[in-house]
Design an enzyme around this catalytic site. Structure first.
Site, PDB file in Angstrom:
ATOM      1  N   ASP A  50       0.849  -1.190   0.000  1.00  0.00           N
ATOM      2  CA  ASP A  50       0.000   0.000   0.000  1.00  0.00           C
ATOM      3  C   ASP A  50       0.887   1.242   0.000  1.00  0.00           C
ATOM      4  O   ASP A  50       1.932   1.264   0.663  1.00  0.00           O
ATOM      5  CB  ASP A  50      -0.867  -0.040   1.269  1.00  0.00           C
ATOM      6  N   TYR A 139     -13.272  13.718  -2.711  1.00  0.00           N
ATOM      7  CA  TYR A 139     -12.339  13.175  -3.714  1.00  0.00           C
ATOM      8  C   TYR A 139     -11.645  14.298  -4.479  1.00  0.00           C
ATOM      9  O   TYR A 139     -10.413  14.313  -4.609  1.00  0.00           O
ATOM     10  CB  TYR A 139     -13.081  12.261  -4.694  1.00  0.00           C
ATOM     11  N   ILE A 198     -29.503   6.166 -15.573  1.00  0.00           N
ATOM     12  CA  ILE A 198     -28.952   7.507 -15.752  1.00  0.00           C
ATOM     13  C   ILE A 198     -29.362   8.335 -14.540  1.00  0.00           C
ATOM     14  O   ILE A 198     -30.551   8.488 -14.250  1.00  0.00           O
ATOM     15  CB  ILE A 198     -29.456   8.160 -17.056  1.00  0.00           C
ATOM     16  N   GLY A 264     -22.490  15.445  -5.159  1.00  0.00           N
ATOM     17  CA  GLY A 264     -21.071  15.634  -5.419  1.00  0.00           C
ATOM     18  C   GLY A 264     -20.667  15.548  -6.875  1.00  0.00           C
ATOM     19  O   GLY A 264     -19.491  15.670  -7.215  1.00  0.00           O
TER      20      GLY A 264
END
Length: 306
Positions: A50, A139, A198, A264
């Site tokens: 990692d 993010y 969608i 978001g």
């Protein structure tokens, strides 16, 4: 020797393959959380670890490295909203951990995969590299923090960098069951004769760039010094348009299912890629052609896995 983090993942594995073709010595660093063993190039050295590990230098000989291509990340917008600490741990602290090893062992350059998600809802279109930064998700913010740490290490320690702000990358090896983009998900569902979902009205737009064009950008970036560059097509495609392109290619007879918009998510965006062009890169793959390639790959994969 080149280290590719996330080298068993969707984009990273394509970069590794191209580096191997060009006779570079490559180390893949991947913990296989979202990476796939099947993507690992057998001619590369593979380290199962990692980017947050504090003992990476016991597993990788950093003294031999000349360049780091940092593709490893938590890329799921929904995950970042649900668990922002996890997102920051990987995208910020993981990147910082890598930078510390680069500083310690005097590795001179990093190519960093950033994201269109840092811009947020555009104030103007197409979005260029000087557009204000206003992410709508943890993010987007964590990817921008990675950029800022890299620039800080440049100022403090002279680390060279190239930051590539990807638009929506698609292509072979993108897993429709994982953190995939909309193209892989739509193709997967239509091949199963299922209606794609969608989110929103479908008029939201994206700039879809083919993975092998992104690979070329990473390799050309070897020659770019301390640049921040948008990597996209400069073309805007709505999700409804995308649906129709894929539907026609596959011959799907159904209709999409419309659901509420996702938190978001940017509504409308595409990138200005004039800077990339001035530096010698442009996207070459037409969206329809790229989609055909992904459909053929997914059909072949489906037949193999039967």
């Amino acid at each position: 020797m080149i280290l590719v983090t996330g080298g068993a993942g969707f984009i990273g594995s394509h970069i590794v393959d191209e580096l191997i073709k060009k006779n570079y010595d490559v180390i893949i660093l991947d913990n296989l959380t979202t990476g796939n063993k099947d993507n690992i190039n057998p001619k590369a050295e593979f380290v199962d670890a990692d980017i947050r590990n504090k003992d990476l230098d016991e597993k990788i000989n950093f003294k031999d490295l000349e360049l780091v291509i940092h593709q490893s990340a938590q890329i799921n917008v929904r995950t970042s909203i649900e668990n922002p600490i996890y997102d920051a741990d990987i995208n910020i602290l993981g990147t910082l951990n890598l930078l510390e090893f680069m500083r310690k062992y005097d590795i001179n350059k990093i190519i960093y995969a950033s994201s269109v998600g840092i811009y947020g809802e555009p104030k103007y279109l197409p979005v260029d590299e000087t557009h204000p930064i206003n992410p709508l998700s943890p993010y987007g913010l964590s990817k921008y923090c990675g950029e800022e740490y890299i620039k800080l290490y440049n100022r403090l320690y002279g680390l060279e960098y190239c930051i590539l702000r990807y638009s929506n990358v698609y292509g072979e090896r993108q897993d429709p069951r994982g953190e995939a983009g909309v193209i892989s998900i739509f193709i997967d569902r239509m091949l199963k004769n299922q209606s794609p979902i969608i989110f929103g009205d479908g008029n939201q737009t994206r700039d879809f760039v083919y993975v092998k064009d992104v690979v070329k950008a990473n390799l050309i970036a070897f020659n770019w010094k301390n640049e921040i560059v948008n990597i996209g097509t400069g073309k805007e495609t709505s999700i409804n348009e995308l649906y129709n392109i894929i539907k026609n290619e596959i011959g799907f007879k159904g209709n999409p299912i419309y659901d509420k918009p996702r938190e978001g998510e940017i509504y409308r965006i595409y990138l200005n890629i004039e800077k990339a062009k001035s530096l010698g890169w442009t996207s070459e793959t037409d969206l329809r052609e790229g989609i055909k390639r992904v459909i053929n790959w997914m059909k072949d994969k489906k037949n193999i896995n039967r």
